[in-house]
Design an enzyme around this catalytic site. Structure first.
Site, PDB file in Angstrom:
ATOM      1  N   GLU A  85       0.692  -1.146  -0.078  1.00  0.00           N
ATOM      2  CA  GLU A  85       0.044  -0.107   0.050  1.00  0.00           C
ATOM      3  C   GLU A  85       0.670   1.185   0.005  1.00  0.00           C
ATOM      4  O   GLU A  85       0.988   1.818   0.970  1.00  0.00           O
ATOM      5  CB  GLU A  85      -0.973  -0.049   1.151  1.00  0.00           C
ATOM      6  CG  GLU A  85      -0.274  -0.477   2.465  1.00  0.00           C
ATOM      7  CD  GLU A  85      -1.215  -0.584   3.536  1.00  0.00           C
ATOM      8  OE1 GLU A  85      -2.416  -0.972   3.455  1.00  0.00           O
ATOM      9  OE2 GLU A  85      -1.040  -0.272   4.994  1.00  0.00           O
ATOM     10  N   PRO A  86       1.687   1.524  -1.176  1.00  0.00           N
ATOM     11  CA  PRO A  86       2.281   2.805  -1.039  1.00  0.00           C
ATOM     12  C   PRO A  86       1.445   4.292  -1.388  1.00  0.00           C
ATOM     13  O   PRO A  86       0.315   3.970  -1.830  1.00  0.00           O
ATOM     14  CB  PRO A  86       3.011   2.737  -2.682  1.00  0.00           C
ATOM     15  CG  PRO A  86       2.351   1.582  -3.337  1.00  0.00           C
ATOM     16  CD  PRO A  86       1.513   0.643  -2.275  1.00  0.00           C
ATOM     17  N   ARG A 137       3.111   7.906  -0.759  1.00  0.00           N
ATOM     18  CA  ARG A 137       3.950   8.737  -1.287  1.00  0.00           C
ATOM     19  C   ARG A 137       4.414   8.543  -2.677  1.00  0.00           C
ATOM     20  O   ARG A 137       4.430   9.430  -3.888  1.00  0.00           O
ATOM     21  CB  ARG A 137       5.169   9.265  -0.423  1.00  0.00           C
ATOM     22  CG  ARG A 137       6.059  10.230  -0.638  1.00  0.00           C
ATOM     23  CD  ARG A 137       7.379   9.999   0.212  1.00  0.00           C
ATOM     24  NE  ARG A 137       7.157   9.694   1.692  1.00  0.00           N
ATOM     25  CZ  ARG A 137       6.967  10.834   2.641  1.00  0.00           C
ATOM     26  NH1 ARG A 137       6.955  11.844   2.318  1.00  0.00           N
ATOM     27  NH2 ARG A 137       6.462  10.338   3.947  1.00  0.00           N
ATOM     28  N   ARG A 144       4.399  20.283   5.937  1.00  0.00           N
ATOM     29  CA  ARG A 144       5.619  19.059   6.072  1.00  0.00           C
ATOM     30  C   ARG A 144       7.052  19.735   6.397  1.00  0.00           C
ATOM     31  O   ARG A 144       7.627  19.445   7.567  1.00  0.00           O
ATOM     32  CB  ARG A 144       5.834  18.254   4.804  1.00  0.00           C
ATOM     33  CG  ARG A 144       4.703  17.382   4.354  1.00  0.00           C
ATOM     34  CD  ARG A 144       5.048  16.356   3.391  1.00  0.00           C
ATOM     35  NE  ARG A 144       5.963  15.388   3.770  1.00  0.00           N
ATOM     36  CZ  ARG A 144       7.193  15.292   3.374  1.00  0.00           C
ATOM     37  NH1 ARG A 144       7.751  16.285   2.530  1.00  0.00           N
ATOM     38  NH2 ARG A 144       8.103  14.500   4.031  1.00  0.00           N
ATOM     39  N   CYS A 188       1.474  33.581  10.164  1.00  0.00           N
ATOM     40  CA  CYS A 188       1.995  34.388  11.386  1.00  0.00           C
ATOM     41  C   CYS A 188       2.552  33.477  12.301  1.00  0.00           C
ATOM     42  O   CYS A 188       2.101  33.240  13.346  1.00  0.00           O
ATOM     43  CB  CYS A 188       0.713  35.017  12.259  1.00  0.00           C
ATOM     44  SG  CYS A 188       0.973  36.624  12.698  1.00  0.00           S
ATOM     45  N   TYR A 217       0.685  13.983   1.357  1.00  0.00           N
ATOM     46  CA  TYR A 217       0.862  14.765   2.656  1.00  0.00           C
ATOM     47  C   TYR A 217       0.784  16.355   2.391  1.00  0.00           C
ATOM     48  O   TYR A 217       1.397  16.715   3.283  1.00  0.00           O
ATOM     49  CB  TYR A 217       1.844  14.056   3.446  1.00  0.00           C
ATOM     50  CG  TYR A 217       2.052  12.696   3.387  1.00  0.00           C
ATOM     51  CD1 TYR A 217       0.756  11.909   3.944  1.00  0.00           C
ATOM     52  CD2 TYR A 217       2.938  11.834   2.785  1.00  0.00           C
ATOM     53  CE1 TYR A 217       0.638  10.431   3.992  1.00  0.00           C
ATOM     54  CE2 TYR A 217       2.747  10.504   2.814  1.00  0.00           C
ATOM     55  CZ  TYR A 217       1.556   9.949   3.283  1.00  0.00           C
ATOM     56  OH  TYR A 217       1.831   8.387   3.179  1.00  0.00           O
TER      57      TYR A 217
HETATM   58  N1  PLP Z   1       0.353   2.157   5.186  1.00  0.00           N
HETATM   59  C1  PLP Z   1       0.308   2.512   6.325  1.00  0.00           C
HETATM   60  C2  PLP Z   1      -0.489   1.849   7.464  1.00  0.00           C
HETATM   61  C3  PLP Z   1       0.874   3.869   6.657  1.00  0.00           C
HETATM   62  O1  PLP Z   1       0.691   4.065   7.876  1.00  0.00           O
HETATM   63  C4  PLP Z   1       1.088   4.664   5.651  1.00  0.00           C
HETATM   64  C5  PLP Z   1       2.048   6.142   5.932  1.00  0.00           C
HETATM   65  O2  PLP Z   1       2.326   6.141   6.771  1.00  0.00           O
HETATM   66  C6  PLP Z   1       1.419   3.961   4.432  1.00  0.00           C
HETATM   67  C7  PLP Z   1       0.807   2.760   4.085  1.00  0.00           C
HETATM   68  C8  PLP Z   1       1.960   4.797   3.175  1.00  0.00           C
HETATM   69  O3  PLP Z   1       3.378   4.994   3.365  1.00  0.00           O
HETATM   70  P1  PLP Z   1       4.091   5.721   2.238  1.00  0.00           P
HETATM   71  O4  PLP Z   1       3.274   7.135   1.813  1.00  0.00           O
HETATM   72  O5  PLP Z   1       5.293   5.999   2.744  1.00  0.00           O
HETATM   73  O6  PLP Z   1       4.188   4.953   1.118  1.00  0.00           O
END
Ligand code: PLP
Length: 475
Positions: A328-329, A331, A368, A399, A428
């Site tokens: 589950e990527p 970013r 961020r 501010c 994010y």
């Molecule tokens: N899955 C879980 C449970 C997460 O907490 C996160 C991000 O923190 C992700 C997937 C996605 O991570 P990334 O955006 O680094 O691929």
């Protein structure tokens, strides 16, 4: 006379285009979206749209999402898993990176599933038409109503802790009173769940986004594993289909994910002792992206291949059938696809110290830098081939002294009205945006083939006060 000295070419914003590896590159290894070009007005173009024209049309700040980059990243994940994994696989998009209707619809159309972490994200994914069978609900403190929404929609719940496990058993048993409890038995029975475990693997990444070590608020302690398996195996209302773990974010090494996958296969083997037939393994997300020149993450294909290989090797060693493999990527799927365009306003030079150049957004549209000290690169969209002669501090308009977007940014000479583009803002940024100082949240456009479609409207001042209530006696 011809000079024998090479002409020294000053770097310009164009360098980020000329450093590109190739058009078939992995999006997470680039700074600019894949469709980025410089046009004959010396302006940055994304998805065939001139960025300065987009700002005139839609205002600034503006999130500009390149459809080609997002779709390419989805396809690279999906196709590499298909190519290297001999069993079934499913790539999920971690939608916390950027959850909105259009993004959910695009990733789903590429065959990806979606992971959500709240009722709001779940509702958005469902409204976008994502099939519930491809939605997985995370969260370390899901409310009863969130659980009920998930049960009624038929998505999979990734159970994080004992409290949630007991709540689910009660909800399934319909023993607890809640206005939102369904009056008829849940349509999807038994409830499809996975178990999230803390794998105890540390990553070299920022502490606040590290979730895999044992001192983590997420997931069951692996020391409780046998007890959890024993409990779950006795619940007729729960259908436990697999295991999940996630070790952190913005990770460049492949070894932690290899170790994770190997550990998870051993847990699958342990589950078999309790007659739990676990058929799914989710190794989480975490692959990093290139935010600055020195960042060198593995490509999407390299990362995916490493995961597929290690799961296959570990299953062969344990003599286990191949589980359905999920990842589950977040970013690495979406960050590079988006840039944020701002309009430059005031400047302040403090002799011998620094020059501040201020833009019309800041920590409310990109929290961020102030939260994680994250670093970004920027170009001036209307001066792409101008030499980078200035070193400035790019400040937001909030501010808050710490509202600095980029320290020591290398830019051409700028003036008010120039369009600054910050790269790599797809993940994010919008999802963590706020109304701090009551700034309306920016609009977002999706660009492709010279067309720009609004996917998020700019908030208005009316939106800002929409939830405010003024008691009669104060009027
Ligand atoms: N899955 C879980 C449970 C997460 O907490 C996160 C991000 O923190 C992700 C997937 C996605 O991570 P990334 O955006 O680094 O691929």
């Amino acid at each position: 006379m011809v000079s024998t000295h090479p002409v020294e070419v000053q770097p310009s914003g164009n360098q980020y285009l000329s450093q590109r590896r190739s058009v078939t590159t992995s999006p997470n290894q680039e700074l600019l979206p894949l469709s980025a070009k410089v046009n004959h007005h010396d302006s940055l173009e994304i998805g065939g749209c001139d960025v300065t024209t987009l700002v005139q049309q839609f205002g600034s700040p503006l999130y500009i999402l390149d459809e080609q980059t997002l779709r390419t990243a989805c396809q690279q994940y999906r196709d590499t898993f298909k190519q290297y994994y001999k069993g079934e696989s499913q790539v999920l998009y971690a939608s916390k990176a950027w959850n909105c209707l259009a993004v959910c619809a695009i990733v789903a159309s590429e065959g990806l599933g979606i992971d959500v972490v709240s009722g709001g994200e779940l509702y958005t994914a469902l409204e976008a038409g994502v099939s519930p069978e491809k939605i997985y609900l995370h969260g370390n403190n899901k409310s009863r109503d969130e659980l009920i929404l998930a049960i009624e929609s038929g998505c999979t719940i990734v159970v994080d802790n004992w409290y949630e496990l007991h709540t689910l058993v009660e909800v399934a048993d319909r023993k607890i009173g809640s206005d939102s409890l369904p009056t008829t038995p849940p349509p999807h029975h038994p409830i499809r769940i996975m178990l999230r475990l803390t794998p105890g693997i540390e990553c070299h990444t920022h502490e606040y986004i590290r979730t895999g070590h044992l001192d983590s608020k997420f997931g069951f302690d692996p020391n409780d594993l046998e007890e959890v398996f024993a409990f779950v195996s006795k619940q007729p209302d729960l259908n436990c289909v697999g295991l999940h773990a996630h070790i952190g974010s913005q990770i460049f090494e492949r070894q932690p994910h290899r170790d994770l996958a190997a550990v998870m296969v051993q847990w699958l083997r342990d589950a078999a002792k309790y007659n739990l037939e676990l058929t799914e393994l989710n190794v989480g997300g975490g692959l990093g992206i290139k935010y600055i020149e020195s960042d060198d993450p593995p490509s999407i294909a390299e990362w995916s291949k490493a995961i597929c290989e290690v799961v296959q090797e570990a299953c062969a060693a344990e003599n286990l059938p191949l589980p359905k493999l999920l990842c589950e990527p977040g970013r690495s799927l979406i960050a590079t696809a988006c840039v944020t365009a701002y309009t430059i306003g005031s400047a302040k030079t403090i002799p011998d110290i620094r020059t501040y150049v201020t833009i019309d957004g800041g920590m409310s549209d990109n929290p961020r830098p102030i939260t994680y000290q994250s670093v970004y690169r920027a170009v001036v969209a209307n001066k792409m081939s101008a030499s980078l002669t200035e070193t400035v501090t790019l400040a937001g308009k909030h501010c808050e002294s710490g509202d600095i977007l980029i320290k020591n940014a290398q830019l051409p000479k700028t003036e008010p009205g120039d369009i600054l583009v910050v790269m790599g803002t797809g993940a994010y940024n919008y999802s963590m945006a706020s109304n701090y100082n009551r700034l309306p949240r920016p609009a977002a456009v999706l660009v492709a083939n010279g067309e720009a479609n609004l996917i998020l409207q700019r908030e208005s001042y009316q939106d800002i006060i929409r939830q405010d209530c003024l008691p009669e006696r104060l009027k």
